[in-house]
Design a protein around this motif. Structure first.
Motif, mmCIF file in Angstrom:
data_model
loop_
_atom_site.group_PDB
_atom_site.id
_atom_site.type_symbol
_atom_site.label_atom_id
_atom_site.label_comp_id
_atom_site.label_asym_id
_atom_site.label_seq_id
_atom_site.Cartn_x
_atom_site.Cartn_y
_atom_site.Cartn_z
ATOM 1 N N ASN A 166 -3.506 -38.469 111.264
ATOM 2 C CA ASN A 166 -4.481 -37.000 111.185
ATOM 3 C C ASN A 166 -5.911 -37.101 111.907
ATOM 4 O O ASN A 166 -6.159 -36.174 112.657
ATOM 5 C CB ASN A 166 -4.575 -36.801 109.576
ATOM 6 C CG ASN A 166 -3.227 -36.512 109.059
ATOM 7 O OD1 ASN A 166 -2.858 -36.111 109.664
ATOM 8 N ND2 ASN A 166 -3.315 -36.992 107.553
ATOM 9 N N GLN A 167 -6.753 -38.693 111.279
ATOM 10 C CA GLN A 167 -8.463 -38.722 112.224
ATOM 11 C C GLN A 167 -8.367 -38.758 113.564
ATOM 12 O O GLN A 167 -8.222 -37.624 114.492
ATOM 13 C CB GLN A 167 -8.360 -40.153 111.544
ATOM 14 C CG GLN A 167 -9.079 -40.533 110.455
ATOM 15 C CD GLN A 167 -8.984 -41.376 109.484
ATOM 16 O OE1 GLN A 167 -7.965 -42.510 109.805
ATOM 17 N NE2 GLN A 167 -10.020 -42.141 108.408
ATOM 18 N N ILE A 168 -6.733 -39.018 114.080
ATOM 19 C CA ILE A 168 -6.036 -38.670 115.935
ATOM 20 C C ILE A 168 -7.082 -37.583 116.586
ATOM 21 O O ILE A 168 -7.422 -37.050 116.719
ATOM 22 C CB ILE A 168 -5.858 -40.022 116.363
ATOM 23 C CG1 ILE A 168 -5.908 -41.183 116.056
ATOM 24 C CG2 ILE A 168 -5.347 -39.559 117.294
ATOM 25 C CD1 ILE A 168 -6.748 -41.859 117.282
ATOM 26 N N ALA A 169 -6.003 -36.599 115.760
ATOM 27 C CA ALA A 169 -5.354 -35.841 115.621
ATOM 28 C C ALA A 169 -7.455 -34.502 115.683
ATOM 29 O O ALA A 169 -6.959 -33.895 116.264
ATOM 30 C CB ALA A 169 -4.706 -35.220 115.242
ATOM 31 N N ASN A 170 -7.506 -35.161 115.070
ATOM 32 C CA ASN A 170 -9.361 -34.120 114.290
ATOM 33 C C ASN A 170 -9.996 -35.169 115.564
ATOM 34 O O ASN A 170 -10.930 -33.356 116.012
ATOM 35 C CB ASN A 170 -9.673 -34.846 112.795
ATOM 36 C CG ASN A 170 -8.508 -33.933 111.953
ATOM 37 O OD1 ASN A 170 -8.355 -32.919 111.710
ATOM 38 N ND2 ASN A 170 -8.913 -34.369 110.591
ATOM 39 N N GLU A 171 -10.280 -36.684 115.881
ATOM 40 C CA GLU A 171 -11.592 -36.684 116.420
ATOM 41 C C GLU A 171 -10.737 -35.877 117.717
ATOM 42 O O GLU A 171 -11.901 -35.975 118.526
ATOM 43 C CB GLU A 171 -11.295 -38.458 116.498
ATOM 44 C CG GLU A 171 -12.114 -38.361 115.354
ATOM 45 C CD GLU A 171 -12.523 -39.965 116.076
ATOM 46 O OE1 GLU A 171 -13.095 -40.389 117.092
ATOM 47 O OE2 GLU A 171 -12.292 -40.630 115.153
ATOM 48 N N LEU A 172 -9.643 -35.816 118.449
ATOM 49 C CA LEU A 172 -9.290 -35.642 119.831
ATOM 50 C C LEU A 172 -9.029 -33.942 119.763
ATOM 51 O O LEU A 172 -8.395 -33.152 120.949
ATOM 52 C CB LEU A 172 -8.365 -36.267 120.277
ATOM 53 C CG LEU A 172 -8.181 -37.517 120.117
ATOM 54 C CD1 LEU A 172 -7.377 -38.543 120.634
ATOM 55 C CD2 LEU A 172 -9.479 -38.114 121.461
ATOM 56 N N ASP A 173 -9.532 -33.547 118.843
ATOM 57 C CA ASP A 173 -8.775 -31.720 118.913
ATOM 58 C C ASP A 173 -7.431 -31.295 118.990
ATOM 59 O O ASP A 173 -7.773 -30.920 120.224
ATOM 60 C CB ASP A 173 -9.935 -31.038 119.490
ATOM 61 C CG ASP A 173 -10.223 -29.344 119.290
ATOM 62 O OD1 ASP A 173 -9.841 -29.594 118.179
ATOM 63 O OD2 ASP A 173 -10.548 -28.783 119.900
ATOM 64 N N LEU A 174 -6.565 -32.297 118.764
ATOM 65 C CA LEU A 174 -5.316 -31.929 118.958
ATOM 66 C C LEU A 174 -4.525 -31.591 117.968
ATOM 67 O O LEU A 174 -4.282 -31.680 116.757
ATOM 68 C CB LEU A 174 -4.896 -33.318 120.501
ATOM 69 C CG LEU A 174 -5.145 -33.628 121.418
ATOM 70 C CD1 LEU A 174 -4.688 -34.887 122.159
ATOM 71 C CD2 LEU A 174 -4.776 -32.571 122.726
#
Length: 140
Positions: A7-15
C-alpha cells in the motif's frame, strides 16, 4: 534500508495497487515475501520500473506511438461520449477498424484522418463497409 508494504509503495509511486500486485506475481517487481505479506525497498522498485519503461520504449518507438490514437483520443476528435462511441464502433458506423494491444484499442492516425475528412465531405460518417470499398477504389 526501510522496507515498505504494498500500500505504501502504491501511494508513493501513485500506481494502482492491482497493477503492482500483477507485476509482483509476474516477477517484474522485486520484493521480499514474509508470510502472505510483500515488503519492498523503494529504490529497488523505482529502478525496476525505470528498466521496464526503457524496455517498453525499445519495443514501441515513439513514432509508432504517435501514429496511433487511443479510443479516448478518437472519442474526443469525434466529440462523442463513451457509450455512443462503442455503439458506433460495434455497428460499423466508424469506418476505421482499431488494432488491439492488450486491452487497448489503437486506431491508425493517418487512416482515421482520411476517413474523417472523407466523412465531412460526404456529409456524415462513412460506415466501415463503405469505407473499405471507397479505399479499394482509390479514394483518399
Amino acid at each position: 534500508m526501510k522496507l515498505k508494504n504494498i500500500n505504501q509503495i502504491a501511494n508513493e509511486l501513485d500506481l494502482p495497487l492491482s497493477w503492482i500486485k500483477e507485476q509482483v506475481e509476474a516477477g517484474k517487481i522485486p520484493c521480499l515475501r514474509i508470510g502472505r505479506k510483500y515488503k519492498f525497498e523503494l529504490e529497488t522498485v523505482k529502478a525496476s520500473l525505470a528498466e521496464m519503461a526503457a524496455k517498453r520504449k525499445e519495443v514501441i518507438p515513439m513514432q509508432a506511438e504517435s501514429a496511433m490514437l487511443t479510443s479516448g483520443q478518437v472519442r474526443a476528435k469525434l466529440n462523442v461520449g463513451k457509450t455512443l462511441f462503442y455503439e458506433m464502433l460495434s455497428d460499423g458506423r466508424i469506418g476505421v477498424r482499431p488494432l488491439r494491444a492488450g486491452r487497448k484499442l489503437l486506431f491508425p492516425a493517418a487512416e482515421l484522418e482520411r476517413w474523417f475528412e472523407a466523412s465531412i465531405e460526404a456529409g456524415g460518417f462513412i460506415p466501415a463497409d463503405q469505407w473499405r470499398q471507397y479505399k479499394s477504389r482509390g479514394g483518399k
